[in-house]
Design a protein around this motif. Structure first.
Motif, short mmCIF file in Angstrom:
data_model
loop_
_atom_site.label_atom_id
_atom_site.label_comp_id
_atom_site.label_asym_id
_atom_site.label_seq_id
_atom_site.Cartn_x
_atom_site.Cartn_y
_atom_site.Cartn_z
N GLY A 109 0.81 -1.21 0.00
CA GLY A 109 0.00 0.00 0.00
C GLY A 109 0.84 1.25 0.00
O GLY A 109 0.49 2.24 0.64
N PHE A 110 1.95 1.25 -0.74
CA PHE A 110 2.89 2.36 -0.67
C PHE A 110 2.24 3.68 -1.09
O PHE A 110 2.42 4.71 -0.43
CB PHE A 110 4.10 2.08 -1.56
CG PHE A 110 5.08 3.21 -1.62
CD1 PHE A 110 5.83 3.56 -0.52
CD2 PHE A 110 5.24 3.96 -2.79
CE1 PHE A 110 6.73 4.62 -0.55
CE2 PHE A 110 6.13 5.02 -2.84
CZ PHE A 110 6.88 5.35 -1.73
N LEU A 111 1.48 3.67 -2.18
CA LEU A 111 0.85 4.91 -2.65
C LEU A 111 -0.51 5.14 -2.02
O LEU A 111 -0.95 6.28 -1.91
CB LEU A 111 0.69 4.87 -4.18
CG LEU A 111 1.99 4.82 -4.99
CD1 LEU A 111 1.67 4.84 -6.47
CD2 LEU A 111 2.92 5.97 -4.63
N SER A 112 -1.17 4.07 -1.59
CA SER A 112 -2.53 4.22 -1.07
C SER A 112 -2.56 4.63 0.39
O SER A 112 -3.61 4.98 0.91
CB SER A 112 -3.31 2.91 -1.24
OG SER A 112 -2.64 1.83 -0.63
N ILE B 278 11.66 -0.69 -5.74
CA ILE B 278 10.85 -1.16 -6.87
C ILE B 278 9.38 -1.08 -6.49
O ILE B 278 8.96 -1.67 -5.48
CB ILE B 278 11.21 -2.60 -7.27
CG1 ILE B 278 12.71 -2.73 -7.54
CG2 ILE B 278 10.42 -3.01 -8.51
CD1 ILE B 278 13.15 -4.15 -7.85
N LEU B 279 8.60 -0.35 -7.28
CA LEU B 279 7.17 -0.24 -7.05
C LEU B 279 6.44 -1.08 -8.10
O LEU B 279 6.57 -0.83 -9.30
CB LEU B 279 6.71 1.22 -7.15
CG LEU B 279 5.20 1.47 -6.99
CD1 LEU B 279 4.72 1.04 -5.60
CD2 LEU B 279 4.88 2.94 -7.25
N ARG C 174 2.89 -2.38 -4.21
CA ARG C 174 3.87 -2.91 -3.26
C ARG C 174 5.25 -2.34 -3.60
O ARG C 174 5.69 -2.38 -4.75
CB ARG C 174 3.92 -4.43 -3.31
CG ARG C 174 5.14 -5.06 -2.67
CD ARG C 174 5.08 -6.57 -2.63
NE ARG C 174 4.22 -7.02 -1.55
CZ ARG C 174 4.07 -8.29 -1.21
NH1 ARG C 174 4.70 -9.24 -1.88
NH2 ARG C 174 3.29 -8.63 -0.20
N LEU C 175 5.93 -1.82 -2.60
CA LEU C 175 7.29 -1.31 -2.76
C LEU C 175 8.26 -2.27 -2.06
O LEU C 175 8.06 -2.62 -0.90
CB LEU C 175 7.43 0.08 -2.14
CG LEU C 175 8.79 0.75 -2.37
CD1 LEU C 175 8.79 1.50 -3.69
CD2 LEU C 175 9.14 1.71 -1.23
N CYS C 176 9.28 -2.69 -2.77
CA CYS C 176 10.35 -3.46 -2.16
C CYS C 176 11.62 -2.63 -2.23
O CYS C 176 12.01 -2.15 -3.31
CB CYS C 176 10.55 -4.79 -2.90
SG CYS C 176 11.88 -5.82 -2.18
#
Length: 407
Positions: A53-56, A247-248, A280-282
């Protein structure tokens, strides 16, 4: 579908036709909440972290571990009843897909030099990309342009703030314990920096640089058909200042069996497989975490942000040159403890993980141009280590520890 907006009659491609209703969701200041102290603590301890939920925003989670560390609902597609037009991640994906459809993504190419000094340029099959530093790309995609500008300051600031909070929490928790232990033993207490380095052995992210040239943002469209990446470091050494890879993933409908998972290989630690779930961001250290991408059998979208370290912080002489006295060579455990967290692991990585490199190269290149040359260069690097008797003995000892870690 809507026709592209042509601002120039001599430019038939124009700009992304929209819709761009996701502008209302554009909130990079939210990254200060989604990049949590827990996520950065995991990054500093293990070398990587996952943030769903990186952007949300916080409603999307913010987990710090791998897929087996708990449920991964936060990285799932947009829920029923939510407007896709107001999903920032989906809108970024739409812009990348449009760039690909109009031919503005080009094949991923790798500059390659063999041990004889011969230089080549090879393409990875089915993988296409664009660099957001390219003004011709940037002017056509408004939301990606905003994201590109945001990463210049908001992203390194979010990691730095979370690191400060993580260290503050650690100091608060550990102060009483450390002081009590020292009083009982009569030993002098260790410094705060020494205590922090023991708990967080990977480099500090407060040393991330800021500015237009201190980050790169690349867009990627893997068209499937088995497209993948072989094992590599994002910072192989030399003049590169890359410290952190972020990485998104932008894959609304990804499901098990689609492939394209990111496989992290922390040195002498357990392998980690990360599903490329939507939003998802890793994040992981560019110079200290070997990684590859499994073959993808469906379309796979992502964008990668590489954040540089401050001048003099990355690829120092100690990072790029492996210097081990004979006395140290005879103590594989001490060497292993050092290399787990040091960029000098890159000097021995191919020899220690030789089968992983080879199999991933074959998966990626198969019968494509460059496969034979890359395999030959890999074998030459492995044999160069094998000819050094003390170093070869150390590598075999490290391979034993690798096998134990993977059990």
């Amino acid at each position: 579908s809507r026709e592209p907006v042509c601002l120039d009659p001599d430019d038939p491609i124009g700009v992304f036709p929209g819709p761009s209703d996701a502008e209302a969701c554009h909130a990079p200041e939210r990254w200060r909440e989604t990049v949590s102290a827990e996520a950065v603590s995991h990054l500093r301890r293990e070398g990587w972290c996952v943030i769903d939920g990186f952007l949300s925003g916080p409603r999307g989670g913010g987990r710090s571990g791998a897929d087996d560390a708990g449920p991964a609902e936060a990285g799932s597609p947009v829920k029923d009843g939510e407007s896709r037009d107001r999903d920032w991640a989906s809108s970024l994906r739409d812009e990348i897909a449009w760039l690909s459809s109009v031919g503005l993504l080009t094949p991923n190419r790798t500059h390659f030099a063999n041990h004889a000094g011969e230089r080549y340029l090879f393409s990875k099959p089915h993988v296409f990309e664009a660099d957001m530093h390219d003004p011709d790309v940037r002017r056509r995609v408004p939301l990606l342009k905003r994201f590109f500008e945001d990463t210049k300051r908001f992203l390194p600031d979010a990691f730095a703030r979370a690191e400060e909070e993580a260290e503050r929490k650690h100091r608060t928790r550990g102060m009483a314990t450390t002081e009590g232990a020292c009083e009982e033993s009569g030993e002098a207490s260790i410094s705060e920096n020494e205590a922090s380095e023991k708990v967080f052995p990977f480099p500090r992210v407060t040393n991330l640089a800021r500015g237009d040239e201190a980050r790169v943002v690349k867009l990627q469209h893997n068209k499937g058909f088995g497209g993948c990446f072989p094992s590599h470091y994002d910072n192989p050494g030399g003049a590169s200042q890359r410290l952190l890879t972020c990485i998104l993933y932008l894959n609304c409908d990804w499901k098990k069996g689609d492939g394209g998972e990111l496989c992290l290989t922390p040195f002498l630690k357990r392998n980690v497989k990360v599903k490329p779930l939507h939003d998802r961001l890793c994040a992981f250290y560019a110079d200290r975490v070997l990684h590859r991408v499994e073959p993808s059998f469906v379309e796979r979208f992502c964008l990668t942000v590489w954040l540089d370290g401050e001048p003099g912080f990355v690829n120092t002489p100690e990072d790029v040159t492996l210097r081990l006295p004979k006395s140290v060579l005879q103590n594989p455990d001490a060497v292993a403890d050092h290399l787990r967290y040091s960029a000098t692991q890159r000097s021995l990585s191919r020899a220690v993980y030789r089968e992983v490199y080879e199999s991933s190269l074959v998966k990626c290149m198969k019968d494509a141009p460059g496969c034979a040359e890359m395999l030959a260069s890999h074998e030459a690097a492995v044999q160069a280590v094998a000819r050094n008797e003390p170093l070869s003995a150390l590598v075999e000892a490290l391979r034993e520890r690798k096998a134990f870690a993977e059990m």
